[in-house]
Motif scaffolding. Sequence first.
Motif, PDB file in Angstrom:
ATOM      1  N   ILE A 124     -13.303   0.510  -0.037  1.00 54.37           N
ATOM      2  CA  ILE A 124     -12.200  -0.422   0.220  1.00 54.37           C
ATOM      3  C   ILE A 124     -11.411   0.041   1.437  1.00 54.37           C
ATOM      4  CG2 ILE A 124     -11.978  -1.188  -2.165  1.00 54.37           C
ATOM      5  CD1 ILE A 124      -9.643   0.750  -2.460  1.00 54.37           C
ATOM      6  N   GLY A 125     -10.640  -0.860   1.990  1.00 57.56           N
ATOM      7  CA  GLY A 125      -9.832  -0.565   3.165  1.00 57.56           C
ATOM      8  C   GLY A 125      -8.475   0.008   2.800  1.00 57.56           C
ATOM      9  N   ALA A 126      -7.740   0.396   3.827  1.00 57.30           N
ATOM     10  CA  ALA A 126      -6.430   1.016   3.623  1.00 57.30           C
ATOM     11  C   ALA A 126      -5.387   0.022   3.116  1.00 57.30           C
ATOM     12  CB  ALA A 126      -5.946   1.647   4.921  1.00 57.30           C
ATOM     13  N   ASP A 127      -5.619  -1.266   3.340  1.00 55.52           N
ATOM     14  CA  ASP A 127      -4.639  -2.271   2.936  1.00 55.52           C
ATOM     15  C   ASP A 127      -4.925  -2.871   1.560  1.00 55.52           C
ATOM     16  OD1 ASP A 127      -6.965  -3.456   3.769  1.00 55.52           O
ATOM     17  OD2 ASP A 127      -5.955  -5.199   4.657  1.00 55.52           O
ATOM     18  N   ALA A 128      -5.837  -2.282   0.809  1.00 57.51           N
ATOM     19  CA  ALA A 128      -6.213  -2.833  -0.499  1.00 57.51           C
ATOM     20  C   ALA A 128      -5.064  -2.677  -1.498  1.00 57.51           C
ATOM     21  CB  ALA A 128      -7.453  -2.132  -1.022  1.00 57.51           C
ATOM     22  N   ASP A 129      -4.855  -3.728  -2.276  1.00 57.32           N
ATOM     23  CA  ASP A 129      -3.835  -3.663  -3.314  1.00 57.32           C
ATOM     24  C   ASP A 129      -4.490  -3.255  -4.638  1.00 57.32           C
ATOM     25  OD1 ASP A 129      -5.270  -5.945  -3.802  1.00 57.32           O
ATOM     26  OD2 ASP A 129      -3.529  -7.209  -4.205  1.00 57.32           O
TER      27      ASP A 129
END
Length: 144
Positions: free
Chosen positions: A95-100
Amino acid sequence: MGLLAFLLIGLAAWLIWTGRLQRMSAKDGMALGAALVGAVMAAKGKPVIGAPLLLGAALFFFTKSQPAKKRAKAATPSVSPAPQDIAAARKLLGIGADADARAIRAAHRRLIASVHPDKGGTEALAAQINAARDLLIKEAAQRH
């Protein structure tokens, strides 16, 4: 001897009824085996050998049944995770750094479905994936 056999049958029935046999670890199995050997030894007239095995197994299961809070006297202090740990957890879950939190849980579900121990994966890998999910969810909660 009949009473001891009745108690062992009752213990086995209780373990099956509560589903604890399905969640039994190797340590649980060894303690249960020690209890059975101790019971047989005590029933055969050798209580000096059987009693310590029975008492040890009973003590093991008693301490295991206590909540973790009561067993751990000192709580570990809350330490913020290192950035490289967070990056490794993101990489593991893909997942990316902006994943919630919702995206983290979804990625965890997809990944754990393929590497779960019931599907042929290892417990160690499943534990790493679960730890990565927990770490990222805590980090996401701190961000928001």
